[in-house]
Write an enzyme that holds these catalytic residues in place. Structure first.
Site, PDB file in Angstrom:
ATOM      1  N   THR A  52       0.864  -2.868   8.537  1.00 54.87           N
ATOM      2  CA  THR A  52      -0.352  -2.217   8.042  1.00 54.87           C
ATOM      3  C   THR A  52      -1.452  -2.286   9.087  1.00 54.87           C
ATOM      4  O   THR A  52      -1.587  -3.289   9.782  1.00 54.87           O
ATOM      5  CB  THR A  52      -0.834  -2.821   6.698  1.00 54.87           C
ATOM      6  N   CYS A 112       0.755  18.874 -22.640  1.00 54.67           N
ATOM      7  CA  CYS A 112      -0.414  19.736 -22.855  1.00 54.67           C
ATOM      8  C   CYS A 112      -0.459  20.937 -21.908  1.00 54.67           C
ATOM      9  O   CYS A 112      -1.376  21.754 -21.991  1.00 54.67           O
ATOM     10  CB  CYS A 112      -1.698  18.910 -22.720  1.00 54.67           C
ATOM     11  N   CYS A 130      -1.076  13.729 -15.476  1.00 51.92           N
ATOM     12  CA  CYS A 130      -1.651  14.997 -15.915  1.00 51.92           C
ATOM     13  C   CYS A 130      -3.156  14.995 -15.640  1.00 51.92           C
ATOM     14  O   CYS A 130      -3.860  14.062 -15.989  1.00 51.92           O
ATOM     15  CB  CYS A 130      -1.372  15.203 -17.400  1.00 51.92           C
ATOM     16  N   HIS A 157      -1.504   1.532  -4.319  1.00 54.79           N
ATOM     17  CA  HIS A 157      -1.871   2.937  -4.183  1.00 54.79           C
ATOM     18  C   HIS A 157      -0.984   3.872  -5.006  1.00 54.79           C
ATOM     19  O   HIS A 157      -0.900   5.061  -4.725  1.00 54.79           O
ATOM     20  CB  HIS A 157      -1.870   3.345  -2.704  1.00 54.79           C
ATOM     21  N   ASN A 159       3.518  -6.679  13.420  1.00 54.96           N
ATOM     22  CA  ASN A 159       3.107  -5.317  13.775  1.00 54.96           C
ATOM     23  C   ASN A 159       3.298  -5.135  15.280  1.00 54.96           C
ATOM     24  O   ASN A 159       2.984  -6.040  16.040  1.00 54.96           O
ATOM     25  CB  ASN A 159       1.622  -5.108  13.404  1.00 54.96           C
ATOM     26  N   GLN A 197       0.848  -1.191   0.000  1.00 61.72           N
ATOM     27  CA  GLN A 197       0.000   0.000   0.000  1.00 61.72           C
ATOM     28  C   GLN A 197       0.886   1.244   0.000  1.00 61.72           C
ATOM     29  O   GLN A 197       0.399   2.358  -0.072  1.00 61.72           O
ATOM     30  CB  GLN A 197      -0.882   0.008   1.251  1.00 61.72           C
TER      31      GLN A 197
END
Ligand code: NAD
Ligand code: ZN
Length: 241
Positions: free
Chosen positions: A180, A142, A117, A109, A205, A91
């Site tokens: 996480t 652009c 753009c 992600h 964790n 992530q």
């Protein structure tokens, strides 16, 4: 886990990069204690005040640019080289798994090192460590406003990367969830589905998370130390060779 070496997938979050000095979103010293997420990591915030959002991103990018992959990042890369790990579904947007040498990395992600753009949709790779200098970077094709190519709150995860992640999970028997909180959907559906399909969830964790109750094994501590201990066990165990 021994018989499952080679059929392990890592599912990682901000906590694996915490020891590199990159703040997590939640938890102690989380980024959100100093900034309000709704003012920064949403498409609305960007429309309202792109300068402010870019300034926060440039700060985060500089922080990451000066960081080194952690011991945990390096161990995962080594396990992949040895054929013990199928790959990493992350992530994180920091690019530290690739810096550590991981090859199969699915970034659910997006990446902080890529811009998109807002007008023509073109994507541009900046390359790790290259922080845009302009206050408001513009598209070379652009002239449209560029934005970080990351998934903000309220935005969809790309179908391609989610399908790719599902495919990797489908080949795994063990999911190693590292650093996480399991609070972000749909990413966290991956380990949840895996458990429903009878796969083994191992959590690394220091704190209890949304996924803890599903984990068959909970290894409490910082990811560098815990993965270091696991790596020593792997070294001692010759059965996978
Ligand atoms: P989170 O901030 O919600 O949770 C971080 C988790 O890491 C917590 O459960 C915490 O207990 C744990 N943790 C803290 N220190 C740790 C350590 N040393 N070792 C292991 N675990 C540790 O993060 P999340 O679950 O990844 O979800 C939030 C979103 O944050 C993601 O979508 C991601 O894109 C984004 N994010 C990314 C980065 C990055 O790329 N480095 C940094 C911050 C946030
Ligand atoms: Zn453009």
């Amino acid at each position: 886990m021994r018989e499952n070496w080679g059929r392990v997938v890592a599912f990682t979050g901000a906590g694996i990069s915490a020891e590199a000095g990159i703040p997590t979103f939640r938890g102690e010293n989380g980024l959100w204690r100093r900034y309000r997420p709704e003012e920064l990591a949403t498409p609305q915030a960007f429309r309202r005040d792109p300068r402010r959002v870019w300034s926060w991103y440039r700060w985060r990018m500089s922080l990451i640019a000066g960081a080194e992959p952690t011991r945990a990042h390096r161990i995962l890369a080594e396990w992949e080289r040895k054929g013990l790990l199928l790959g990493v579904v992350t992530q994180n947007v920091d690019g530290l798994h690739q810096r550590a040498g991981s090859r199969r990395v699915i970034e659910l992600h997006g990446s902080i090192w890529r811009v998109r753009c807002t007008k023509c949709g073109s994507r541009f790779d900046l390359g790790f460590g290259n922080v845009p200098e302009e206050e408001l970077p513009r598209c070379a094709l652009c002239g449209g406003l560029l934005r970080p190519d990351v998934v903000w709150f309220g935005e969809q995860v790309s179908t391609d990367s989610f399908l790719e992640a599902q495919e990797l999970f489908s080949r795994a028997e063990v999911v190693l969830s590292i650093g996480t909180s399991g609070a972000v959907m749909p990413a966290s559906m991956l380990p949840i589905d895996a458990v429903e399909r009878g796969k083994i969830l191992v959590e690394v964790n220091p704190e209890e998370t949304n996924l803890s109750s599903l984990a068959a094994v909970r290894l409490r501590g910082p990811s560098g130390r815990i993965l270091g201990e696991l790596a020593s066990l792997v070294e001692e165990d010759s059965s996978w060779r």
